[in-house]
Write an enzyme that holds these catalytic residues in place. Structure first.
Site, PDB file in Angstrom:
ATOM      1  N   GLY A 105      49.394 -28.216 -52.772  1.00 40.49           N
ATOM      2  CA  GLY A 105      50.088 -27.351 -51.814  1.00 40.49           C
ATOM      3  C   GLY A 105      49.301 -27.027 -50.560  1.00 40.49           C
ATOM      4  N   LEU A 106      48.167 -27.711 -50.350  1.00 37.30           N
ATOM      5  CA  LEU A 106      47.366 -27.409 -49.154  1.00 37.30           C
ATOM      6  C   LEU A 106      47.553 -28.447 -48.044  1.00 37.30           C
ATOM      7  CD1 LEU A 106      43.978 -25.912 -50.422  1.00 37.30           C
ATOM      8  CD2 LEU A 106      46.081 -24.773 -49.776  1.00 37.30           C
ATOM      9  N   GLY A 107      48.556 -29.278 -48.188  1.00 41.31           N
ATOM     10  CA  GLY A 107      48.890 -30.183 -47.087  1.00 41.31           C
ATOM     11  C   GLY A 107      47.962 -31.370 -46.958  1.00 41.31           C
ATOM     12  N   SER A 108      47.343 -31.778 -48.072  1.00 45.02           N
ATOM     13  CA  SER A 108      46.381 -32.880 -48.011  1.00 45.02           C
ATOM     14  C   SER A 108      46.996 -34.163 -47.435  1.00 45.02           C
ATOM     15  CB  SER A 108      45.826 -33.106 -49.424  1.00 45.02           C
ATOM     16  OG  SER A 108      45.487 -34.428 -49.635  1.00 45.02           O
ATOM     17  N   ASP A 152      55.065 -29.277 -43.275  1.00 50.84           N
ATOM     18  CA  ASP A 152      53.647 -29.644 -43.426  1.00 50.84           C
ATOM     19  C   ASP A 152      53.135 -30.391 -42.201  1.00 50.84           C
ATOM     20  OD1 ASP A 152      53.856 -28.576 -45.943  1.00 50.84           O
ATOM     21  OD2 ASP A 152      52.886 -30.253 -46.968  1.00 50.84           O
TER      22      ASP A 152
HETATM   23  O1  PMV Z   1      53.560 -29.939 -49.957  1.00 51.54           O
HETATM   24  P1  PMV Z   1      53.639 -28.581 -50.553  1.00 51.54           P
HETATM   25  O2  PMV Z   1      53.309 -28.531 -52.008  1.00 51.54           O
HETATM   26  O3  PMV Z   1      52.975 -27.532 -49.752  1.00 51.54           O
HETATM   27  O4  PMV Z   1      55.201 -28.162 -50.570  1.00 51.54           O
HETATM   28  C1  PMV Z   1      55.952 -28.203 -49.423  1.00 51.54           C
HETATM   29  C2  PMV Z   1      56.909 -27.094 -49.403  1.00 51.54           C
HETATM   30  C3  PMV Z   1      58.319 -27.359 -49.930  1.00 51.54           C
HETATM   31  O5  PMV Z   1      59.134 -26.387 -49.273  1.00 51.54           O
HETATM   32  C4  PMV Z   1      58.371 -27.116 -51.432  1.00 51.54           C
HETATM   33  C5  PMV Z   1      58.819 -28.763 -49.630  1.00 51.54           C
HETATM   34  C6  PMV Z   1      59.074 -29.043 -48.159  1.00 51.54           C
HETATM   35  O6  PMV Z   1      59.244 -30.224 -47.826  1.00 51.54           O
HETATM   36  O7  PMV Z   1      59.150 -28.113 -47.346  1.00 51.54           O
END
Ligand code: PMV
Length: 316
Positions: A105-108, A152
């Protein structure tokens, strides 16, 4: 025209403060860059006719652009960049490394692609605008995630706090009072694609219920925007708690995430929530500066494998 000098570029990680998942369904979300962790790409000239080689040093991966499959993300980012610049494949070696935890979830993924696009364009003598980079990286994100909202690539390419609504021009967020976040990693990897798919199935089964949750998350995100723009940091903490409760209802939290969120609150955080896709990955806690060590320690005791402290600073 290509230069013969090495070119290096980097891109930050990110956290979503409000609105994950609902943002896939057209609701607003807020995200900020996390500059303490970064992906870095360096492009160096290679002998004539050697083509472009892409090396992910942390993963021990090396691919040649000529033979890489269409959905290989590094090669896809390189091809999309070369197409955009109408450039032939250069003879070069592109090496990428990153301190951003993957699948958490940190945008790697977005940061790796952004650094790659920027470094390759720079090597070829071009400076791309954040909007252009964001658009190119979005194409790569589709390979990673299937149906990304675009948040992201936007926050990572602009490297600024953003208020984001899918399909709308990005709005940079004015931050009236700085605030500090702790980012606690459960250590459990989570596939954004599969959690997004899980929510999609739930939405198909019961659209009215899910849309109602998305609307409530949207209200929280709108209020959070006002709180950030007016410097009402106390309100932000409560809104994080509200957003986390709605994400639990959406069934994207996990026992580990809830444990870290509780540990943060019990040790004095002003509010806490999961961040990103959920079911693993990271959570965030809003903390007063004099309590960061105490809350970070509580997070580690509750099982966080890494705690990052980042301050969202005021914009002028
Ligand atoms: O990539 P992550 O794990 O930060 O998730 C992105 C956020 C979501 O809303 C779940 C998906 C999206 O495409 O916005």
């Amino acid at each position: 025209m290509s230069t013969v000098f090495p070119h290096t570029a980097s891109a930050p990680g990110k956290v979503i403060l409000f609105g994950e998942h609902a943002v896939v369904y057209g609701r607003p979300a807020i995200a900020v860059p996390v500059t303490q962790v970064r992906a870095t790409a360096t492009v160096e000239p290679a002998p004539p006719r050697s083509g472009l080689t892409l090396i992910a040093s942390d993963l021990g991966k090396s691919v040649s652009l000529a033979t890489a499959s269409q959905d290989e993300p590094l090669a896809a980012a390189a091809r999309i960049t070369l197409d955009h610049l109408s450039s032939p494949e250069p003879d070069a070696t592109l090496t990428i490394s990153s301190t951003i935890p993957i699948a958490s979830g940190l945008g790697s993924g977005a940061a790796v692609s952004t650094a790659l696009v920027r470094a390759l364009a720079g090597f070829l003598g071009h400076t791309l605008e954040p909007a252009e980079i964001s658009t190119l990286v979005f194409e790569v994100e589709k390979i990673h995630h299937g149906t990304p909202s675009g948040i992201d690539n936007t926050v990572v390419a602009y490297e600024q706090p953003v208020y984001f609504v899918r399909g709308h021009p990005v709005e940079r967020l004015a931050v009236a009072a700085s605030f500090t976040l702790l980012i606690g990693d459960t250590g459990t990897h989570s596939s954004t694609k599969s959690v997004v798919d899980h929510v999609r199935q739930a939405w198909k089964r019961n659209p009215a219920r899910c849309d109602a949750l998305f609307d409530q998350i949207a209200d929280v995100a709108e209020e959070a925007r006002r709180a950030i723009e007016t410097g009402d940091v106390d309100a932000l903490g409560l809104l994080m708690d509200e957003n986390h409760a709605l994400l639990i209802e959406l069934d994207v939290s996990s026992p580990q995430l809830d444990e870290l969120v509780d540990a943060a609150r019990f040790s004095g955080a002003m509010g806490a929530k999961l961040s990103g896709a959920g079911r693993g990955g990271n959570m965030i806690a809003l903390v007063e500066d004099n309590l960061t060590e105490e809350v970070a320690e509580a997070l580690r005791e509750a099982g966080a494998v890494q705690v990052i402290c980042t301050t969202v600073t005021t914009t002028e």
